[in-house]
Structures are given as C-alpha cells and as structure tokens.
Write an enzyme that holds these catalytic residues in place. Structure first.
Site, short mmCIF file in Angstrom:
data_model
loop_
_atom_site.label_atom_id
_atom_site.label_comp_id
_atom_site.label_asym_id
_atom_site.label_seq_id
_atom_site.Cartn_x
_atom_site.Cartn_y
_atom_site.Cartn_z
N LYS A 1 0.81 -1.23 0.00
CA LYS A 1 0.00 0.00 0.00
C LYS A 1 0.84 1.27 0.00
O LYS A 1 0.42 2.29 -0.53
CB LYS A 1 -0.96 0.00 1.19
CG LYS A 1 -2.13 -0.96 1.01
CD LYS A 1 -3.22 -0.70 2.03
CE LYS A 1 -4.44 -1.55 1.77
NZ LYS A 1 -4.22 -2.98 2.16
N SER B 1 1.86 -9.78 -0.88
CA SER B 1 1.49 -8.36 -0.76
C SER B 1 1.84 -7.72 0.57
O SER B 1 2.03 -6.51 0.65
CB SER B 1 0.00 -8.18 -1.05
OG SER B 1 -0.78 -9.03 -0.23
N GLU C 1 -10.60 7.16 4.29
CA GLU C 1 -11.24 6.28 5.26
C GLU C 1 -10.32 5.08 5.44
O GLU C 1 -9.45 4.81 4.61
CB GLU C 1 -12.60 5.81 4.76
CG GLU C 1 -12.56 4.66 3.74
CD GLU C 1 -12.03 5.06 2.37
OE1 GLU C 1 -12.04 6.27 2.04
OE2 GLU C 1 -11.61 4.16 1.63
C1 LIG Z 1 -5.06 -4.04 1.66
C2 LIG Z 1 -4.33 -5.29 1.38
C3 LIG Z 1 -4.69 -6.16 0.32
C4 LIG Z 1 -5.90 -5.94 -0.54
O1 LIG Z 1 -5.88 -4.79 -1.31
P1 LIG Z 1 -5.69 -4.83 -2.90
O2 LIG Z 1 -6.03 -3.45 -3.30
O3 LIG Z 1 -6.61 -5.86 -3.45
O4 LIG Z 1 -4.28 -5.18 -3.15
C5 LIG Z 1 -3.92 -7.28 0.09
N1 LIG Z 1 -2.84 -7.57 0.85
C6 LIG Z 1 -2.46 -6.78 1.88
C7 LIG Z 1 -1.28 -7.17 2.68
C8 LIG Z 1 -3.19 -5.61 2.18
O5 LIG Z 1 -2.80 -4.85 3.20
#
Ligand SMILES: *Cc1c(COP(=O)(O)O)cnc(C)c1O
Length: 403
Positions: free
Chosen positions: A94, A383, A116
């Site tokens: 993010k 992610s 938000e």
């Molecule tokens: C917020 C988040 C997601 C989901 O958000 P996307 O916009 O679909 O990428 C996935 N993995 C992590 C670690 C997150 O914090």
C-alpha cells in the site's frame, strides 16, 4: 489481442464498460482537475525522480524475489517464487500508491490528505506518506473498527495523523467512506481524498494502478536475471485489486503468461459468507464507479465476509472487471480455512509470516503448483507481512496448529 500498454482506461476512465465516474457534479469538476494535474505531472522528471528516490531509499525498493524452495519441494510440482512486498517499509504494497498520491497532492499545492480506513492498513500507509511529505492527514474510521484495530489506531496517531471516529450506522467501513466523503466536499481545494486501492471514480483506478505498476516492472527484470525466463504463471490476491494489478500490468501483453487473481471464498458461497466479487457478482455501481458487485435486488451492496479484512469489499477494481470479461485473467477463490492453512505452511516451511490476504494467493499458488511440472514457475505477489494478523490468528486458530 488487446494492447495493454498503459493506454487504458479511455479518457472518461472506462475499461470496457467498467469504471467511469458516478458522482455529484461538484465532485466531477474536482476529479477532472485531479486527472489533468496527474496527466501533466506523471512523466515530469521532478515528480518521477522524487517518487523513485522515495521508493528506493524510504520504502526499500526494489523488493526482492525469493525462490520458496522448501515449499516447492514439499509440493513436488512447479517452482514457487514470492515478490516480497512484505519487506517494504510499513509492511505491504500500500505504501507504493500512498506515496504516489501524497506526492501528487503536494505538487498540486494541497495541504491535507483525507481517507477512510477499515482495518487501518490504508490509514497507516497514508499517515506514513503524509509524515514524510509534510502533509496533514485525517483518517475517518468507524468506532467499531477503532475498538477492533487498536494497534493501527495508535500507529496513525504516533505518525501525526488525526483519527476521526465515525459513530453513525454500523460504525464500520461504509460509514467511514461517507464521513470522509462529506469532509472532502467541505474543502476539495486544500485536501486530496487518497483512495486505498484501484477503485473509486476516475482517475483513481488508473493512478493507483500506475503507482503499483512498479511491482511488475521490477519483477520482470528480476525474474529474467534470476531464472533466465519469465514466469509461466502469476498469482495475486484481489480485494480492490491494487497489488494484483501492480504485478499483472507488466505482463498483460505476454500471452504465454497465465494470470490468476484470487478472491476470498470466506466460509461459503451464500450471501454474507464471502467476498468473491468477480466470481459471483454482477455489474453494478458502488462508490462512484461501475464494476462487478455483490449486490441485492435493489443494487445495494451485499454484506461480505473474509478472514482477511483487506479482501472484504463487495466491489472490485474496474480493470479487473474488464480483464475477467475478456478472459485475460482467471479469477479463483480460496476459503478462510485454506488461507489460514497456507499462513502456517509458509511460516513453517519458509520462515515468512504472510498477511492473511497474501496467504490466499499463496494457497492458490500451491494448488496450481501441484498440477504442474518442476521446471515450471509461478510468481506470487506476497502483498504484505502478517505481523498485523498474529493475535487474531492465534486466538481463533491457535489450537488447531499446536499453539
Ligand atoms: C489491503 C491489502 C490487500 C488488498 O488490497 P488490494 O487493493 O486488493 O491489493 C492485500 N494484501 C495486503 C497485505 C493488504 O494490506
């Protein structure tokens, strides 16, 4: 075959029939202004260089690619690799788009970021970007979520952001969106509403995609150097879809690369048990854009569930909606239990505690690997890291895993 160089969306923000901007007129003018500012600045060296420097020395980019040999060997099929977005500063992907949005706000002369947050992950990443770039930051958060997500609330406050409690309705994410939206309309000149995924009205799905595309650009170069060819398959989890599109974008024109997006099947496929939007939704409008949507007969968003709070959204990015329709990306599902199994498996085989969101992607990659030969390769977008999830996981599932 469609050309996916970053030519999409069209000038009105459409990916095929999805996207666009379904907002009140006053807001349309503001969004048009942001679009123009972004188009003017996105290739300006003063912007690209400052963002690249932040990615390198602040976030720690490029994030490495790791060959999960133990896991691959245990499965006995294709080789699994992780793109380590979990190693970024603040622990997930993010920060890539939060820094992009914050830098754009600063270059536009705005003084405050507003957003938000549900579980608080977007709030923390944005508060971080606001701190480094010297912007104020107001994060709207439902009172129920404030109680549940105490550590993230504290992090935002330490970082200097203001957490604004939202006390109407169910006091969770939807009300927080309404509240942030109202606050934004009060002063759209000095504030920028920084959306947390590839969702919302144009230009956000495009901008957030562009900022996340660094993930796939890096991966393409790194994988070639490391393995001498490109991966046979890509896998990423899909909530709003930002980490997935970030990895996928660089590969959309590569017909030989199979691409999989993984949605949460939660505890089942009845309404309220899952958030498998692309798998079970139908086209509709939410938060100012058109996409696949889990909705009732009146077009109201359905209740959703996932063990991963970051995947718990009844809509999904318009570009993913389009990629589903043209069958360029395959969208699959993984249940809560499968994701938690993968969470422990990766922790114990590779010494990496993944975010539960990312564990959905890895769980599907493990299934896929089992069907493939050892000389085939799968690249998964890891992610984020799982530190944020450990208390919940141990409380809820600890016994089953010997804790
Ligand atoms: C917020 C988040 C997601 C989901 O958000 P996307 O916009 O679909 O990428 C996935 N993995 C992590 C670690 C997150 O914090």
């Amino acid at each position: 075959m469609t050309d996916f160089s970053l030519n999409m969306p069209d000038k009105n923000g459409y990916f095929g029939e999805y996207g666009g901007s379904f907002v009140p007129d006053v807001l349309n003018d503001i969004l048009a202004e942001i679009t123009v500012a972004y188009e003017n600045i996105k290739d300006d060296p003063s912007f690209t260089k400052e963002l690249a420097d932040l990615y390198k020395s602040y976030v720690g980019r490029p994030s490495p690619i790791f060959h999960a040999k133990n896991l691959s060997k245990k499965i006995g099929g294709a080789q699994i690799y992780f793109k380590r977005e979990d190693l970024n500063h603040t622990g997930a992907h993010k920060i890539n788009h939060c820094l992009g949005e914050a830098l754009l706000a600063k270059k536009m002369g705005k003084t405050k970021l507003i957003a938000e947050t549900g579980a608080g992950q977007h709030g923390v990443a944005l508060a971080t970007a606001a701190a480094i770039l010297g912007l104020e930051c107001d994060i709207h958060m439902g009172e129920v979520d404030i109680k549940k997500e105490h550590p993230n609330v504290i992090r935002m406050k330490i970082l200097g952001a203001k957490v604004i409690p939202v006390s109407h309705g169910l006091k969770t994410l939807k009300e927080a969106v309404d509240s942030a939206f109202m606050a934004y309309l009060e002063d759209p000149v000095n504030q920028l509403y920084a959306i947390g995924s590839v969702v919302g009205p144009h230009p956000f799905p495009m901008m957030v995609r562009d900022f996340q595309a660094v993930v796939g650009r890096e991966a393409k170069k790194q994988f070639e150097e490391m393995v001498g060819k490109q991966p046979d398959s890509l896998v990423a989890c899909v909530g709003g879809g930002s980490n997935a599109i970030g990895l996928f974008t660089a590969y959309l024109n590569d017909e030989d690369v199979d691409i999989y997006g993984v949605e949460p099947a939660g505890t089942g496929f009845k309404v309220g048990e899952h958030a498998a939007t692309l798998t079970l939704g139908t086209p509709g409008i939410i938060h100012g854009f058109k996409c696949y949507l889990l909705q009732d007969e009146n077009g109201e968003p359905s209740p959703v569930h996932s063990v991963a709070s970051g995947l718990d959204y009844p809509g999904v990015g318009p570009e993913h909606s389009y990629l589903k329709d043209i069958e360029r990306v395959n969208y699959k599902t993984i249940s809560d239990d499968e994701a938690i199994d993968a969470f422990f498996e990766i922790s114990r085989e590779e010494g990496i505690i993944p975010a539960i969101e990312s564990a959905h992607a890895i769980s599907y990659a493990m299934k896929l690997a089992a069907e493939k030969k050892p000389d085939e390769t799968i690249l998964v977008n890891l992610s984020g890291r799982g530190d944020k999830d450990i208390d919940y996981v141990v409380e809820t599932y600890g016994k089953k895993y010997g804790i």
